[in-house]
Design a protein around this motif. Structure first.
Motif, mmCIF file in Angstrom:
data_model
loop_
_atom_site.group_PDB
_atom_site.id
_atom_site.type_symbol
_atom_site.label_atom_id
_atom_site.label_comp_id
_atom_site.label_asym_id
_atom_site.label_seq_id
_atom_site.Cartn_x
_atom_site.Cartn_y
_atom_site.Cartn_z
ATOM 1 N N ASP A 58 -0.038 5.237 -9.754
ATOM 2 C CA ASP A 58 -0.765 5.883 -8.669
ATOM 3 C C ASP A 58 -2.250 6.079 -8.992
ATOM 4 O OD1 ASP A 58 1.072 6.015 -6.728
ATOM 5 O OD2 ASP A 58 1.703 8.077 -7.106
ATOM 6 N N GLU A 59 -2.637 5.793 -10.221
ATOM 7 C CA GLU A 59 -4.044 5.972 -10.596
ATOM 8 C C GLU A 59 -4.605 4.629 -11.035
ATOM 9 O OE1 GLU A 59 -5.438 8.961 -10.249
ATOM 10 O OE2 GLU A 59 -3.567 10.032 -9.845
ATOM 11 N N ASN A 60 -4.250 3.581 -10.287
ATOM 12 C CA ASN A 60 -4.750 2.244 -10.579
ATOM 13 C C ASN A 60 -4.435 1.808 -12.009
ATOM 14 O OD1 ASN A 60 -5.835 -0.052 -9.599
ATOM 15 N ND2 ASN A 60 -7.973 0.605 -9.707
ATOM 16 N N SER A 61 -3.212 2.120 -12.453
ATOM 17 C CA SER A 61 -2.725 1.719 -13.772
ATOM 18 C C SER A 61 -3.545 2.250 -14.937
ATOM 19 C CB SER A 61 -2.607 0.189 -13.861
ATOM 20 O OG SER A 61 -1.625 -0.258 -12.982
ATOM 21 N N GLN A 62 -4.167 3.377 -14.753
ATOM 22 C CA GLN A 62 -4.854 4.042 -15.857
ATOM 23 C C GLN A 62 -3.819 4.389 -16.941
ATOM 24 O OE1 GLN A 62 -6.463 7.806 -14.718
ATOM 25 N NE2 GLN A 62 -7.156 8.258 -16.790
ATOM 26 N N VAL A 63 -4.219 4.228 -18.202
ATOM 27 C CA VAL A 63 -3.271 4.458 -19.290
ATOM 28 C C VAL A 63 -3.493 5.835 -19.917
ATOM 29 C CG1 VAL A 63 -2.507 3.671 -21.558
ATOM 30 C CG2 VAL A 63 -3.088 2.002 -19.782
ATOM 31 N N VAL A 64 -2.431 6.609 -20.048
ATOM 32 C CA VAL A 64 -2.545 7.910 -20.722
ATOM 33 C C VAL A 64 -1.408 8.043 -21.733
ATOM 34 C CG1 VAL A 64 -3.640 9.095 -18.768
ATOM 35 C CG2 VAL A 64 -1.150 9.088 -18.962
ATOM 36 N N GLU A 65 -1.574 8.996 -22.658
ATOM 37 C CA GLU A 65 -0.515 9.254 -23.622
ATOM 38 C C GLU A 65 -0.015 10.673 -23.445
ATOM 39 O OE1 GLU A 65 -1.321 7.937 -27.566
ATOM 40 O OE2 GLU A 65 -1.268 5.871 -26.817
ATOM 41 N N ARG A 66 1.308 10.821 -23.404
ATOM 42 C CA ARG A 66 1.866 12.155 -23.212
ATOM 43 C C ARG A 66 2.838 12.457 -24.346
ATOM 44 N NH1 ARG A 66 1.889 13.273 -17.116
ATOM 45 N NH2 ARG A 66 3.314 14.939 -17.712
ATOM 46 N N HIS A 67 2.952 13.752 -24.650
ATOM 47 C CA HIS A 67 3.732 14.191 -25.790
ATOM 48 C C HIS A 67 5.039 14.839 -25.298
ATOM 49 C CE1 HIS A 67 4.728 16.959 -29.128
ATOM 50 N NE2 HIS A 67 4.291 15.969 -29.864
ATOM 51 N N HIS A 68 6.160 14.426 -25.846
ATOM 52 C CA HIS A 68 7.457 15.012 -25.491
ATOM 53 C C HIS A 68 8.276 15.196 -26.761
ATOM 54 C CE1 HIS A 68 6.725 14.366 -21.200
ATOM 55 N NE2 HIS A 68 6.285 13.171 -21.515
ATOM 56 N N ASP A 69 9.287 16.061 -26.719
ATOM 57 C CA ASP A 69 10.131 16.147 -27.918
ATOM 58 C C ASP A 69 11.534 15.581 -27.709
ATOM 59 O OD1 ASP A 69 11.057 18.241 -26.444
ATOM 60 O OD2 ASP A 69 10.615 19.803 -27.917
ATOM 61 N N LEU A 119 -1.938 3.454 -4.683
ATOM 62 C CA LEU A 119 -1.936 2.474 -5.773
ATOM 63 C C LEU A 119 -3.363 2.249 -6.250
ATOM 64 C CD1 LEU A 119 0.681 -0.100 -4.404
ATOM 65 C CD2 LEU A 119 1.017 1.799 -5.981
ATOM 66 N N THR A 120 -4.339 2.675 -5.463
ATOM 67 C CA THR A 120 -5.747 2.525 -5.842
ATOM 68 C C THR A 120 -6.458 3.867 -5.704
ATOM 69 O OG1 THR A 120 -6.183 1.817 -3.579
ATOM 70 C CG2 THR A 120 -5.965 0.078 -5.211
ATOM 71 N N TRP A 121 -6.042 4.825 -6.513
ATOM 72 C CA TRP A 121 -6.686 6.152 -6.579
ATOM 73 C C TRP A 121 -6.760 6.878 -5.246
ATOM 74 C CZ3 TRP A 121 -9.459 3.037 -10.469
ATOM 75 C CH2 TRP A 121 -9.286 3.545 -11.764
ATOM 76 N N GLY A 122 -5.896 6.536 -4.335
ATOM 77 C CA GLY A 122 -5.924 7.216 -3.044
ATOM 78 C C GLY A 122 -7.104 6.837 -2.162
ATOM 79 N N TYR A 123 -7.684 5.648 -2.397
ATOM 80 C CA TYR A 123 -8.771 5.205 -1.512
ATOM 81 C C TYR A 123 -8.256 5.021 -0.103
ATOM 82 C CZ TYR A 123 -11.882 4.199 -5.418
ATOM 83 O OH TYR A 123 -12.681 4.314 -6.515
ATOM 84 N N GLU A 124 -9.100 5.315 0.851
ATOM 85 C CA GLU A 124 -8.712 5.069 2.231
ATOM 86 C C GLU A 124 -8.946 3.596 2.551
ATOM 87 O OE1 GLU A 124 -10.060 7.279 6.104
ATOM 88 O OE2 GLU A 124 -8.431 8.218 4.987
ATOM 89 N N VAL A 125 -7.898 2.932 2.972
ATOM 90 C CA VAL A 125 -7.983 1.503 3.247
ATOM 91 C C VAL A 125 -7.817 1.295 4.748
ATOM 92 C CG1 VAL A 125 -6.964 -0.754 2.731
ATOM 93 C CG2 VAL A 125 -6.957 1.027 0.993
ATOM 94 N N GLU A 126 -8.647 0.418 5.326
ATOM 95 C CA GLU A 126 -8.518 0.101 6.751
ATOM 96 C C GLU A 126 -7.988 -1.322 6.871
ATOM 97 O OE1 GLU A 126 -12.079 0.801 8.951
ATOM 98 O OE2 GLU A 126 -11.760 2.974 8.910
ATOM 99 N N VAL A 127 -6.905 -1.459 7.613
ATOM 100 C CA VAL A 127 -6.285 -2.778 7.756
ATOM 101 C C VAL A 127 -6.245 -3.150 9.240
ATOM 102 C CG1 VAL A 127 -4.309 -4.186 7.097
ATOM 103 C CG2 VAL A 127 -4.760 -2.077 5.853
ATOM 104 N N LEU A 159 0.869 -1.173 0.000
ATOM 105 C CA LEU A 159 0.000 0.000 0.000
ATOM 106 C C LEU A 159 0.908 1.225 0.000
ATOM 107 C CD1 LEU A 159 -2.100 -1.411 2.923
ATOM 108 C CD2 LEU A 159 -3.043 -1.093 0.638
ATOM 109 N N ARG A 160 0.618 2.193 -0.877
ATOM 110 C CA ARG A 160 1.548 3.313 -1.011
ATOM 111 C C ARG A 160 0.968 4.583 -0.407
ATOM 112 N NH1 ARG A 160 3.586 7.071 -5.545
ATOM 113 N NH2 ARG A 160 5.716 7.390 -4.859
#
Lengths: 103, 713, 451
Positions: free
Chosen positions: C339-350, B526-534, B497-498
């Motif tokens: 940090d966003e549950n492995s959501q995939v995005v595309e970013r532009h760089h040069d 790691l899960t959108w900043g959800y609050e997790v209780e452990v 958990l991060r």
């Protein structure tokens, strides 16, 4: 540094002998020098009209920008070209022939 | 003897005037020429070198113009700029000019003297000149780096600074370093892994070594660990291999229970006073078990990080070195119960500490670390018994620990564990509570990530039913073999958990009747900043490292601490184990967090330096020390009164021509050239060699001169 | 046949920062050292770096004086363009056969005037600048090379003889120079053969080698160096000043598919350092670092990282899945935001920099008969107790030959190896400390007849 005729002759005999020991690599290097010289001539010709950016040189000479950049960097390193400024958008540097460069 | 004072007065008047002082080159030329003529006309030829530092300087400062401008100044025979003066070819330039152009003073403008003054002194010396006929001018740190936006002014400043250097160089005189005999004997402070390794390596080079260890036992922190990563070896096995070698080496003397109480001297000859606490119990005492039973005093056992209690007669563990028990003098009530058991006369409760002196040539500081001690209530520590630190977990997992290796806390078995990283490390101001010195621990403690995952691996192996939740910011398993623990943990089902430092996890006691005694709440990124209780049975805080508090020692040895409180090296790459005090080097975690392997490396590296210092039995000290002008000294004694060093300056009685008077005398080896005596002397009778008042005056005058460098551009 | 034999106490193999420091530490202790370096100059990888973390000293400012000290040290014999070919046991020590490769220039008489380089008509890719610039076939490897002498590159020579004609020193350039073998009799050996980076084109999905504007961290070091190929940070495709630069961390480390499961230790710090330097060189540019974990574990490193964040460098915890080239040779970077549950995005760089990791530069098994570990770096079996010792008594390892590490750690391991070597010599050749300094001050260089 002046070299006597005898010395010059000895050097060229040595070079002929050495070239025989390295036929393949010498040939390839010779070809490379030829190509490089042709490109340098083209670039120098284009630069005679004034400072250019890398893409401008590429367009005028029909070369790839990546190759132009390498040759310009090399020419700058060995004193044939100098960097003189930037283009209007301040995206690219411009380059000119250094003073005293032939052609 | 009134003339000098008059002169001073004149200068004072001048300095107090409102008008800025400007001197022109021509005036200066005349003045200098006159000065030289007065001095008997030594032909001063100065070589000036302006370093481009590969662009670091020349991208801002026009080094070519600076060199050109300097050419104009009196006595400058050659003035050049060059891409890297510190490179071999740069140094060659200087040597060549000395030999071919006959220059006899050298000025280099480059980086700060801290970096390369010594480099250029050596070059000057190998060119055949006295190495002290050299002046270093900083035009990078003090110019190009800080004035990058003002190239014109930076160039002018460089000229000013260089000219001041030239002005000083004109007045340089050859100096000789103080040569002293070095004791071929080193002192190692601290008997942990780093100190032991250092001692061993020094001893193997056939130098004598004395180890002093504050506690009564060798081994330091390593003795407290169970299994060490990444070899999964028994920590004691690692330790005992070193200790056995140390004990077998005839060059090493060990004093346990011993601390420094005074230190003076210098590289080659440090006089150290030590105080040794008595053990109170003789080696052959045969009634220890019985004595422990009858001793009525119970205190927290520091060896088990307070998880258990021990008596006032004790030894930390079976197999400790030395193997005999000791009396805890702080807590012993001298009730005499222990005297009644075992062999008569083995215990002496009236023993007193004894003090003794040793003289050594060099000192290794290997005083180690303390685990970070969380504040009461930090993550529930000290309030919830199921919240412990990682070192405490190490003791629990140890076969000779408080639970004999059983994974139990507070008498309950443990099935769910939360491990929280970065406790006492990577702290943020405003988020974390500062230490008593007002500072938070903003550094990474380096070892805790792998140590935590190594403990997780042990738990998984010995107690496979345990669930582990790992609360982290970044997993830093950087070292050789470390990453395997991270890969393993993921394979073994550790749940990661991060959290972010700004939103630290919350640890609370579960309400009565809950199955698990502790609740950990975390915003998991790691899960959108959800609050997790452990809900867990045990929380392990992966605490960082803090240097062992050694304020007394720091005061005695005059070494420096960094902002992170760890001891400070001179430069992390140029002199990574040396302190600013010649002859005092660092080893191990006193300098910063490190693993056992890294502490061994550091101990041996420290040994390398010590060997190089002492092996010839001779050391050289810099000549930048106070020098008395006997003509001017009137024996006022002000210098002696204000000198902050011990035995550096004293008044001696002289008799000349039947006249008896007092005059100051300097002991060069004890003087560190601080210059306090210079400022308090009423007669301008003291100078620091290499930094004389006349040289300063000349520099100030030069700095005030007008320059017009860019008009030439 | 006559073979030269050099008698020393320690043979150090590899003249990078680890080998140089080990040699200096041993030399300072009074031991005679032979330092053998494969290339034409000592200095190693460090000479190509711009500035070094965490102090931001310029790399040359740390390296060049050490190089100079090695060169001038009374107790160090320097052999460049040389390789150890064979090691045989000899009493408690070793005899190493060292091949001195011809450079076709006499090191003793060359003054480094560069006249040959100016005269040479052949321009080829300069390894020192990772091919971004040219060098000649007659050349001095780099501006601070030691020895500062020319080398003739036979593989690219056209045998025009111009260099010989230009050289002001008689017989300095010698096309007939032959390889030579000398023997070095030594008590101990230190392996400091260093690292190479993981190939930047190893991960096909990142397009390096194909897309000009995907480069690696060492290439960026050259672009940032004041002595670099363009004098500025320019995109290699067309010389444009980049305005959006991305770093891809762990591009070559912590990657089981590449057979490099380990962390390379330096990439986080060098990426952050480069980002800070870029922020200074290109104040308008956006800089993003895509990372899995930021590992700033060393002394003052975490503070360095926090400073970079405060400077506005963007740190994104993400896995980079793929890089594609779009218009203008710009790049599209497809990332999974961890940090966003492995959501995939595309970013532009040069410009994209791959933070490549470390591989060992040399396999010492055949010549030195020491083991390597699973990670292919030199095995150091006495991990905690004698960290510099290898599997063969008398042979030690320093620096990145024994696993990835940064310069600070490298210098400490060098000191450690030196201490181990000193101890080994003392215990195997008797205690000579009292007189060692005197008896060791002269290197006995003698010829041995082997008719």
């Amino acid at each position: 540094m002046t070299i006597s005729k005898e010395e010059a002759k000895a050097i060229s005999e040595l070079m002929i002998a050495k070239r025989k020991e390295h036929v393949e690599t010498a040939k390839a290097a010779q070809q490379l020098v030829k190509e490089n010289n042709a490109i340098r001539r083209k670039l120098k010709k284009a630069l005679k009209s004034g400072p250019h950016t890398i893409p401008q040189l590429a367009e005028e000479t029909g070369m790839e920008t990546v190759d132009v950049l390498w040759h310009i960097a090399a020419m700058e390193k060995y004193g044939a070209v100098i960097e003189v400024g930037m283009d209007e958008d301040e995206e690219y540097y411009t380059y000119s022939l250094a003073k005293g460069v032939k052609k | 003897m009134t003339e000098p004072n008059e002169e001073n007065k004149e200068k004072d008047v001048k300095n107090n005037s409102e008008e800025p002082i400007t001197v022109h080159v021509d005036e200066l030329k005349d003045a200098v020429e006159k000065e030289i003529a007065d001095a008997g006309g030594e032909d001063i030829k100065i070589g000036v070198y302006v370093c481009q530092c590969g662009g670091n300087i020349s991208d801002v400062v026009r080094t070519d113009l600076v060199a050109k401008e300097l050419e104009k100044f009196p006595n400058v025979v050659v003035s050049r700029d060059f891409i890297f003066m510190c490179s071999d070819s740069g140094q060659e330039l200087i040597k060549k000019d000395i030999q071919e152009k006959g220059i006899n003073r050298v000025v280099v403008g480059s980086c700060s003297p801290f970096l390369h003054e010594t480099t250029f002194r050596k070059a000057v010396s190998s060119g055949g000149l006295n190495p002290y006929l050299y002046t270093h001018v900083g035009i990078r740190e003090q110019d190009s780096w800080v004035h990058a936006d003002h190239p014109k002014e930076a160039t002018e400043l460089a000229v000013h600074l260089m000219e001041a250097g030239v002005a000083k160089a004109r007045l340089l005189e050859p100096l000789k370093p103080t040569e002293i005999k070095a004791k071929k004997h080193a002192l190692v402070i601290g008997g942990g892994i780093a100190g032991l390794q250092a001692a061993l390596s020094i001893a193997k080079a056939d130098l004598k070594v004395t180890i002093v260890e504050k506690s009564h036992f060798l081994g330091g922190r390593v003795a407290q660990w169970d299994t060490v990563f990444p070899t999964d070896e028994d920590a004691r096995a690692v330790l005992n291999r070193v200790i056995e070698e140390v004990l077998a080496n005839p060059n090493i003397t060990i004093h346990t229970g011993t601390e420094l109480i005074a230190a003076k001297g210098y590289i080659g000859e440090f006089n150290i006073r030590l105080r040794q606490q008595p053990r109170g119990v003789s080696e052959d005492f045969d009634g220890l078990d019985e004595a422990i039973k009858v001793c009525p005093v119970e205190v927290p056992d520091e060896f088990n990080f307070g998880l258990s209690k021990r008596k006032a007669i004790y030894r930390p563990y079976d197999g400790c070195v030395p193997s005999g028990a000791v009396i805890d003098w702080e807590h012993c009530t001298k009730c005499g119960e222990c005297l009644k058991v075992g062999k008569k006369g083995s215990i002496n409760l009236d023993e007193t500490p004894h003090e003794f002196d040793i003289t050594v040539g060099a000192v290794v500081v290997a005083t180690g670390f303390d685990p970070y001690e969380p504040f009461k209530g930090e993550f529930g520590y000290g309030e919830i018994p199921e919240v412990i630190t990682l070192p405490q977990l190490e003791r629990i997992l140890s076969k000779d620990g408080p639970t004999k290796g059983k994974l139990e806390v507070n008498g309950h078995p443990v099935h769910n564990i939360a491990m929280i990283h970065c406790v006492g490390s990577r702290q943020k101001e405003g988020v974390h509570k500062p230490q008593p010195d007002g500072k938070v621990n903003d550094y990474c403690s380096r070892v805790c990530c792998t140590a935590t995952l190594s403990a997780a691996k042990q738990i998984h192996e010995h107690f496979p039913d345990t669930n582990i939740f790992d609360l982290y910011q970044d997993i830093r398993t950087y070292g050789r073999g470390h990453e395997d623990y991270y890969i393993n943990a993921s394979k073994n089902g550790v749940t990661f958990l991060r959290y972010f430092a700004e939103e630290i996890p919350e640890v609370t006691k579960s309400p009565e009747g809950e199955k698990n005694p502790v609740m950990v709440k975390v915003k998991d990124h790691l899960t959108w900043g959800y609050e997790v209780e452990v809900p867990v049975d045990l929380v392990v805080l992966a605490v960082g490292m803090m240097p062992t508090p050694i304020q007394d020692l720091i005061g005695m040895l005059k070494v420096s601490q960094g902002n992170d409180r760890f001891l400070l090296e001179v430069h992390p790459k140029l002199r990574p184990v040396e302190t600013a005090i010649a002859g005092i080097v660092l080893a191990g975690t006193a300098q910063g967090p490190m693993t056992i392997r890294e502490a061994s490396y550091a101990g041996q590296a420290a040994a390398s330096k010590v060997i190089a210092m002492l092996i010839t039995g001779q050391v050289e000290l810099e000549p930048f020390v106070a020098k008395i002008d006997p003509e001017r000294c009137e024996g006022s004694g002000e210098c002696v009164k204000y000198c902050p060093q011990e035995e550096a300056i004293r008044l001696e009685t002289f008799t000349e021509d039947g006249r008896t008077f007092q005059r100051a005398v300097v002991s060069p080896a004890n003087c560190n050239g601080c210059g306090v005596c210079v400022s308090v002397c009423p007669n301008r009778a003291i100078n620091i060699q290499g930094w004389t008042l006349d040289q300063f005056d000349a520099m100030v005058e030069a700095l005030a001169m007008e320059v017009s460098v860019l008009e030439d551009a | 046949m006559t073979n030269k034999r050099l008698h020393v106490d320690a043979l150090v193999v590899g003249g990078g920062i680890a080998g140089m420091q080990t040699s200096l530490d041993l030399g300072d202790q009074g031991y005679q050292v032979a330092l053998v370096e494969k290339t034409a100059s000592i200095g190693g990888n460090m000479v190509q770096l711009s500035k070094v973390f965490p102090t931001l000293d310029c790399a040359s400012c740390i390296t060049t004086p050490k190089m100079s000290s090695v060169h001038h040290h009374d107790n160090i014999k320097l052999l460049t363009s040389s390789e150890v070919q064979k090691v045989t046991p000899h009493g408690d020590g070793f005899i190493a056969e060292v091949l001195l490769k011809p450079t076709y220039v006499n090191n003793d008489t060359c003054t480094g005037c560069q006249k040959c380089e100016e005269a040479c008509p052949v321009d080829i890719l300069d390894e020192y600048d990772y091919g971004f610039n040219a060098r000649r076939a007659a050349y001095i490897p780099f501006p601070t090379a030691i020895p500062y002498t020319a080398v003739i590159d036979m593989d690219h020579c056209i045998f025009c003889g111009q260099c010989i004609k230009a050289c002001p020193v008689p017989d300095c350039i010698d096309f007939n120079m032959q390889p030579e073998v000398i023997e070095i009799e030594t008590s101990a050996i230190v392996i400091s053969t260093g690292f190479k980076v993981t190939p930047y084109d190893a991960k096909e999905e990142y397009g390096a080698g194909k897309f000009r504007n995907v480069i690696d961290g060492l290439m960026m070091e050259r672009l940032l160096a004041p002595t670099g190929p363009y004098g500025h940070v320019l995109r290699p495709s067309d010389g444009k000043l980049p305005d959006s630069i991305a770093y891809v961390q762990c591009a070559g480390s912590r990657d089981l598919t590449l057979g490099v499961p380990y962390c390379s230790r330096v990439c986080c710090m060098y990426a952050i350092k480069q980002a800070m330097l870029l922020a200074g060189a290109l104040p308008m540019a956006d800089i993003t670092i895509y990372y899995m974990d930021i590992r700033t574990f060393g002394k003052q490193y975490e503070q360095f990282y926090q400073n970079a964040k405060a400077m506005g460098i963007e740190f994104v915890k993400a896995k980079v899945a793929r890089i594609t080239e779009v218009e203008n040779q710009d790049l599209n970077v497809r990332v999974e935001l961890i940090d966003e549950n492995s959501q995939v995005v595309e970013r532009h760089h040069d410009l994209v920099v791959l933070s490549v990791g470390m591989l060992p530069n040399y396999d010492p098994q055949a010549v030195f008969s020491i083991d390597i570990a699973e990670d292919k770096f030199v095995e150091t079996p006495y991990y905690h107790n004698s960290p510099a010792a290898t599997t063969r008594p008398g042979i030690f390892a320093a620096g990145t030959a024994a696993g990835p590490m940064d310069i600070v750690d490298t210098i400490v391991t060098a000191g450690s190896a030196a201490a181990d070597v000193a101890a080994y010599i003392q215990s195997h050749n008797g205690h000579k400390a009292e007189t060692a300094v005197e008896t060791q001050t002269t290197v006995a260089e003698r010829s041995v007849d082997h008719d």
